[in-house]
Design a protein around this motif. Structure first.
Motif, mmCIF file in Angstrom:
data_model
loop_
_atom_site.group_PDB
_atom_site.id
_atom_site.type_symbol
_atom_site.label_atom_id
_atom_site.label_comp_id
_atom_site.label_asym_id
_atom_site.label_seq_id
_atom_site.Cartn_x
_atom_site.Cartn_y
_atom_site.Cartn_z
ATOM 1 N N ASP A 7 -1.982 12.697 -1.240
ATOM 2 C CA ASP A 7 -1.642 12.628 -0.096
ATOM 3 C C ASP A 7 -1.523 11.112 0.171
ATOM 4 O O ASP A 7 -1.709 10.811 1.413
ATOM 5 N N LEU A 8 -1.302 10.282 -0.516
ATOM 6 C CA LEU A 8 -1.143 8.832 -0.500
ATOM 7 C C LEU A 8 0.316 8.407 0.224
ATOM 8 O O LEU A 8 1.062 9.354 -0.116
ATOM 9 N N PRO A 9 0.194 7.266 0.986
ATOM 10 C CA PRO A 9 1.755 7.108 1.618
ATOM 11 C C PRO A 9 2.405 6.755 0.526
ATOM 12 O O PRO A 9 2.361 6.125 -0.305
ATOM 13 N N CYS A 10 3.537 7.433 0.646
ATOM 14 C CA CYS A 10 4.684 7.269 -0.488
ATOM 15 C C CYS A 10 5.919 7.331 0.347
ATOM 16 O O CYS A 10 6.309 8.115 1.307
ATOM 17 N N GLY A 54 0.864 -1.296 0.053
ATOM 18 C CA GLY A 54 0.040 0.035 0.029
ATOM 19 C C GLY A 54 0.728 1.424 0.002
ATOM 20 O O GLY A 54 0.099 2.369 0.048
ATOM 21 N N VAL A 55 2.035 1.320 -0.021
ATOM 22 C CA VAL A 55 3.153 2.280 -0.113
ATOM 23 C C VAL A 55 3.589 2.581 -1.625
ATOM 24 O O VAL A 55 4.312 1.518 -1.979
ATOM 25 N N PHE A 56 3.360 3.687 -1.958
ATOM 26 C CA PHE A 56 4.146 3.940 -3.359
ATOM 27 C C PHE A 56 5.572 4.348 -3.046
ATOM 28 O O PHE A 56 5.866 5.139 -2.106
ATOM 29 N N ARG A 80 8.541 16.744 -7.111
ATOM 30 C CA ARG A 80 7.589 17.198 -7.771
ATOM 31 C C ARG A 80 7.149 16.376 -8.926
ATOM 32 O O ARG A 80 5.872 16.075 -9.321
ATOM 33 N N ALA A 81 7.807 15.213 -9.425
ATOM 34 C CA ALA A 81 7.426 14.331 -10.284
ATOM 35 C C ALA A 81 6.722 13.097 -9.423
ATOM 36 O O ALA A 81 5.490 12.656 -10.125
ATOM 37 N N ALA A 82 7.023 12.906 -8.195
ATOM 38 C CA ALA A 82 6.161 12.014 -7.207
ATOM 39 C C ALA A 82 4.815 12.533 -7.042
ATOM 40 O O ALA A 82 3.688 11.705 -7.446
#
Length: 112
Positions: A87-90, A41-43, A73-75
């Motif tokens: 705002d996803l986990p990464c 679940g983590v990018f 910025r790309a992420a």
């Protein structure tokens, strides 16, 4: 093809650790993410660098503040375009290969 070979080795390491490949060489104006994977679940956004010797510094030293800003910025662009949210986990990480691509030491270092 040296860069692609290093990315192939890095990807194999990630897949063996349970990552699922989502994108490779994701480009936006002014930046690129080498590998985008997902693990539990983590990018995970990976910059892959290879150094055959330390003559010009380590792979980690080659990630300048400007490069880090471009990676961020790309992420964020990827998350927004592909998943509609920023705002996803990464996490951002550097995968470095010190020495020859096939036999050099591979290490993974969080950079954010």
């Amino acid at each position: 093809m040296k860069g692609a070979d290093a990315e192939d080795r890095a990807l194999a390491e990630l897949v063996s650790a349970g990552h699922r490949l989502l994108a490779r060489n994701y480009r936006i104006p002014g930046g690129e993410l080498d590998l985008i994977t997902q693990q539990v679940g983590v990018f995970v956004f990976s910059e892959v660098r290879q150094r055959r010797s330390a003559t010009y510094g380590s792979a980690l030293e080659s990630v300048t503040p400007r490069k880090l800003a471009l990676l961020r910025r790309a992420a964020l662009s990827y998350l927004l375009r592909e998943h509609g949210r920023e705002d996803l986990p990464c996490r951002l990480q550097l995968i470095s290969i010190e020495g020859p691509t096939s036999t050099g030491t591979l290490s993974i270092t969080p950079i954010e």
